[in-house]
Design a protein around this motif. Structure first.
Motif, PDB file in Angstrom:
ATOM      1  N   VAL A 211       0.830  -1.207   0.000  1.00 36.42           N
ATOM      2  CA  VAL A 211       0.000   0.000   0.000  1.00 36.42           C
ATOM      3  C   VAL A 211       0.865   1.259   0.000  1.00 36.42           C
ATOM      4  O   VAL A 211       0.613   2.214  -0.752  1.00 36.42           O
ATOM      5  N   VAL A 212       1.896   1.284   0.853  1.00 34.70           N
ATOM      6  CA  VAL A 212       2.755   2.469   0.945  1.00 34.70           C
ATOM      7  C   VAL A 212       3.471   2.722  -0.381  1.00 34.70           C
ATOM      8  O   VAL A 212       3.523   3.860  -0.870  1.00 34.70           O
ATOM      9  N   LEU A 213       4.026   1.689  -0.973  1.00 34.10           N
ATOM     10  CA  LEU A 213       4.746   1.864  -2.233  1.00 34.10           C
ATOM     11  C   LEU A 213       3.800   2.242  -3.377  1.00 34.10           C
ATOM     12  O   LEU A 213       4.155   3.035  -4.250  1.00 34.10           O
ATOM     13  N   ASN A 214       2.590   1.671  -3.373  1.00 35.35           N
ATOM     14  CA  ASN A 214       1.612   2.069  -4.391  1.00 35.35           C
ATOM     15  C   ASN A 214       1.207   3.522  -4.242  1.00 35.35           C
ATOM     16  O   ASN A 214       0.937   4.215  -5.224  1.00 35.35           O
ATOM     17  N   ALA A 215       1.170   4.012  -2.983  1.00 37.07           N
ATOM     18  CA  ALA A 215       0.789   5.408  -2.741  1.00 37.07           C
ATOM     19  C   ALA A 215       1.802   6.386  -3.331  1.00 37.07           C
ATOM     20  O   ALA A 215       1.448   7.514  -3.679  1.00 37.07           O
ATOM     21  N   VAL A 216       3.064   5.964  -3.434  1.00 43.86           N
ATOM     22  CA  VAL A 216       4.091   6.840  -4.009  1.00 43.86           C
ATOM     23  C   VAL A 216       4.385   6.480  -5.460  1.00 43.86           C
ATOM     24  O   VAL A 216       5.396   6.906  -6.028  1.00 43.86           O
ATOM     25  N   GLY A 217       3.520   5.672  -6.045  1.00 46.65           N
ATOM     26  CA  GLY A 217       3.639   5.379  -7.467  1.00 46.65           C
ATOM     27  C   GLY A 217       4.552   4.232  -7.824  1.00 46.65           C
ATOM     28  O   GLY A 217       4.941   4.100  -8.988  1.00 46.65           O
ATOM     29  N   ILE A 218       4.912   3.402  -6.853  1.00 44.89           N
ATOM     30  CA  ILE A 218       5.787   2.256  -7.125  1.00 44.89           C
ATOM     31  C   ILE A 218       4.944   0.984  -7.077  1.00 44.89           C
ATOM     32  O   ILE A 218       4.349   0.669  -6.050  1.00 44.89           O
ATOM     33  N   SER A 219       4.904   0.276  -8.174  1.00 44.29           N
ATOM     34  CA  SER A 219       4.128  -0.963  -8.234  1.00 44.29           C
ATOM     35  C   SER A 219       4.861  -1.954  -9.129  1.00 44.29           C
ATOM     36  O   SER A 219       5.906  -1.648  -9.703  1.00 44.29           O
ATOM     37  N   GLY A 220       4.298  -3.145  -9.235  1.00 44.73           N
ATOM     38  CA  GLY A 220       4.902  -4.144 -10.094  1.00 44.73           C
ATOM     39  C   GLY A 220       5.906  -5.018  -9.365  1.00 44.73           C
ATOM     40  O   GLY A 220       5.626  -5.576  -8.296  1.00 44.73           O
ATOM     41  N   LEU A 221       7.102  -5.108  -9.921  1.00 45.65           N
ATOM     42  CA  LEU A 221       8.108  -6.033  -9.412  1.00 45.65           C
ATOM     43  C   LEU A 221       8.732  -5.576  -8.100  1.00 45.65           C
ATOM     44  O   LEU A 221       8.966  -6.385  -7.199  1.00 45.65           O
ATOM     45  N   LEU A 222       9.001  -4.280  -7.957  1.00 48.60           N
ATOM     46  CA  LEU A 222       9.762  -3.790  -6.814  1.00 48.60           C
ATOM     47  C   LEU A 222       9.091  -4.045  -5.469  1.00 48.60           C
ATOM     48  O   LEU A 222       9.770  -4.447  -4.514  1.00 48.60           O
ATOM     49  N   PRO A 223       7.782  -3.814  -5.304  1.00 48.36           N
ATOM     50  CA  PRO A 223       7.173  -4.104  -3.992  1.00 48.36           C
ATOM     51  C   PRO A 223       7.356  -5.555  -3.557  1.00 48.36           C
ATOM     52  O   PRO A 223       7.650  -5.833  -2.385  1.00 48.36           O
ATOM     53  N   LYS A 224       7.194  -6.492  -4.488  1.00 48.96           N
ATOM     54  CA  LYS A 224       7.398  -7.901  -4.138  1.00 48.96           C
ATOM     55  C   LYS A 224       8.864  -8.159  -3.785  1.00 48.96           C
ATOM     56  O   LYS A 224       9.164  -8.924  -2.861  1.00 48.96           O
ATOM     57  N   ALA A 225       9.764  -7.522  -4.514  1.00 51.37           N
ATOM     58  CA  ALA A 225      11.185  -7.690  -4.228  1.00 51.37           C
ATOM     59  C   ALA A 225      11.542  -7.125  -2.857  1.00 51.37           C
ATOM     60  O   ALA A 225      12.414  -7.667  -2.165  1.00 51.37           O
ATOM     61  N   MET A 226      10.878  -6.040  -2.456  1.00 52.20           N
ATOM     62  CA  MET A 226      11.144  -5.466  -1.131  1.00 52.20           C
ATOM     63  C   MET A 226      10.741  -6.440  -0.026  1.00 52.20           C
ATOM     64  O   MET A 226      11.433  -6.559   0.996  1.00 52.20           O
ATOM     65  N   ILE A 227       9.640  -7.146  -0.224  1.00 47.33           N
ATOM     66  CA  ILE A 227       9.212  -8.135   0.766  1.00 47.33           C
ATOM     67  C   ILE A 227      10.197  -9.295   0.806  1.00 47.33           C
ATOM     68  O   ILE A 227      10.561  -9.789   1.886  1.00 47.33           O
ATOM     69  N   SER A 228      10.666  -9.724  -0.360  1.00 48.52           N
ATOM     70  CA  SER A 228      11.685 -10.771  -0.404  1.00 48.52           C
ATOM     71  C   SER A 228      12.965 -10.312   0.281  1.00 48.52           C
ATOM     72  O   SER A 228      13.613 -11.079   1.003  1.00 48.52           O
ATOM     73  N   MET A 229      13.346  -9.061   0.048  1.00 45.10           N
ATOM     74  CA  MET A 229      14.549  -8.513   0.673  1.00 45.10           C
ATOM     75  C   MET A 229      14.411  -8.518   2.190  1.00 45.10           C
ATOM     76  O   MET A 229      15.360  -8.841   2.910  1.00 45.10           O
ATOM     77  N   TYR A 230      13.225  -8.182   2.679  1.00 43.61           N
ATOM     78  CA  TYR A 230      12.992  -8.123   4.128  1.00 43.61           C
ATOM     79  C   TYR A 230      13.235  -9.478   4.780  1.00 43.61           C
ATOM     80  O   TYR A 230      13.745  -9.562   5.899  1.00 43.61           O
ATOM     81  N   LEU A 231      12.864 -10.547   4.081  1.00 44.80           N
ATOM     82  CA  LEU A 231      13.053 -11.881   4.649  1.00 44.80           C
ATOM     83  C   LEU A 231      14.471 -12.407   4.444  1.00 44.80           C
ATOM     84  O   LEU A 231      14.987 -13.147   5.281  1.00 44.80           O
ATOM     85  N   SER A 232      15.097 -12.040   3.335  1.00 39.47           N
ATOM     86  CA  SER A 232      16.380 -12.666   2.991  1.00 39.47           C
ATOM     87  C   SER A 232      17.584 -11.970   3.614  1.00 39.47           C
ATOM     88  O   SER A 232      18.647 -12.592   3.731  1.00 39.47           O
ATOM     89  N   PHE A 233      17.469 -10.696   4.031  1.00 36.85           N
ATOM     90  CA  PHE A 233      18.646 -10.023   4.548  1.00 36.85           C
ATOM     91  C   PHE A 233      19.049 -10.533   5.935  1.00 36.85           C
ATOM     92  O   PHE A 233      20.227 -10.511   6.292  1.00 36.85           O
ATOM     93  N   PHE A 234      18.095 -11.016   6.716  1.00 35.79           N
ATOM     94  CA  PHE A 234      18.373 -11.408   8.094  1.00 35.79           C
ATOM     95  C   PHE A 234      19.384 -12.548   8.203  1.00 35.79           C
ATOM     96  O   PHE A 234      20.377 -12.430   8.939  1.00 35.79           O
ATOM     97  N   PRO A 235      19.194 -13.688   7.517  1.00 32.84           N
ATOM     98  CA  PRO A 235      20.205 -14.746   7.646  1.00 32.84           C
ATOM     99  C   PRO A 235      21.582 -14.329   7.144  1.00 32.84           C
ATOM    100  O   PRO A 235      22.600 -14.809   7.662  1.00 32.84           O
ATOM    101  N   VAL A 236      21.615 -13.413   6.148  1.00 33.69           N
ATOM    102  CA  VAL A 236      22.908 -12.952   5.647  1.00 33.69           C
ATOM    103  C   VAL A 236      23.609 -12.109   6.704  1.00 33.69           C
ATOM    104  O   VAL A 236      24.821 -12.250   6.921  1.00 33.69           O
ATOM    105  N   VAL A 237      22.862 -11.243   7.388  1.00 32.16           N
ATOM    106  CA  VAL A 237      23.454 -10.430   8.447  1.00 32.16           C
ATOM    107  C   VAL A 237      24.034 -11.324   9.538  1.00 32.16           C
ATOM    108  O   VAL A 237      25.205 -11.190   9.926  1.00 32.16           O
TER     109      VAL A 237
END
Length: 291
Positions: free
Chosen positions: A148-174
């Protein structure tokens, strides 16, 4: 090879037997209901045959799932429609795109945070607790807000899904990289100091090579988590493509066979991606002289 294959085949066969038995148990009430309305009595053979061939079973039998996967993958490829919107190959590609982008972003963020945590005590005391606390929030609660937040600023499509993937994948790497960068023994660090090595030289020639086994172990977990994030990210967007969209459509119309085929395809995709990282790990560590 046979010594490794026999246990795997034994477990797979056992799971298939349990799956077929569970299909009979869970689908039996509907079979008995139909038989009662039709005024007939089911024997065990008829019961098994019915529960393994229902159109919308509670639990589809393995051969039903296999037939659905073949119909939406191999059969379409043979007919020249491999990337048709009804093909699981097409949906897997859509999900893989978000998975790969989120994995790259998450890996970069995780490595950057790990370096900061190792070399800066303030970040170690402040950022690391926040990194751990971030994973206590269910992704199903965060995903709609991100969309919702990203759509409100005009970002849609691939990037919002990638941001959710990033949120889950960065933790084990850290976590893995922090452990890996701190893995050199005190004697090794003292030796670098006797050579008047700069912090950058210590990082590139000691800490980073020592962290490679930890990094690849983290990347395998991060890749699987990134795929989960991409699938979850497709659910609140009302996406029409992707394995998440396939799961959502199946749940709308009660198509359990479609749901299970998408789940098996997602598991296969995750296994392939993790396997590729494993192959890359063996090649790189061998070239570095590590066992």
């Amino acid at each position: 090879m046979m010594r490794n294959a026999v246990p795997i085949l034994t477990v797979v066969c056992t799971l298939l037997v349990i799956w077929y038995a569970a299909a009979v148990w869970l689908n039996a009430p509907w079979a008995y209901n139909k038989a009662e309305r039709a005024g007939i009595e089911l024997n065990f053979t008829d019961l098994v045959s019915d529960t393994w061939s229902q159109d919308k079973p509670k639990l589809p039998a393995p051969h039903q799932v296999g037939a659905e996967i073949w119909k939406t993958t191999g059969d379409m490829v043979l007919n020249g429609r491999g990337f048709s919107k009804r093909s699981l190959i097409y949906h897997s590609w859509v999900t893989f795109s978000a998975t790969a982008l989120g994995f790259v972003l998450g890996t970069g963020l995780g490595i950057a945070l790990a370096i900061g945590i190792v070399y800066n005590r303030t970040m170690d005391m402040s950022v690391m607790p926040w990194v751990i606390a971030s994973q206590t929030i269910p992704i199903l609660a965060i995903a709609p807000m991100i969309i919702v937040v990203l759509n409100a600023v005009g970002i849609s499509g691939l990037l919002p899904k990638a941001m959710i993937s990033m949120y889950l994948s960065f933790f084990p790497v850290v976590v893995g990289m922090v452990k890996g960068l701190r893995s050199p023994a005190p004697m090794q660090l003292d030796q670098m100091r006797t050579w008047s090595a700069t912090p950058a030289q210590t990082f590139w020639r000691l800490r980073l090579p020592s962290s490679m086994p930890y990094l690849f172990a983290s990347l395998k977990i991060g890749m699987a988590a990134s795929l989960v994030g991409a699938i979850v990210g497709e659910l609140p967007t009302g996406a029409v493509a992707g394995l998440g969209a396939r799961l959502l459509a199946g749940s709308y119309y009660g198509q359990t066979i479609q749901i299970w085929s998408a789940l098996i395809m997602a598991a296969t995709l995750a296994a392939i991606l993790v396997g590729l990282i494993g192959v890359l790990q063996r090649i790189i560590l061998k070239r570095m002289g590590m066992a």
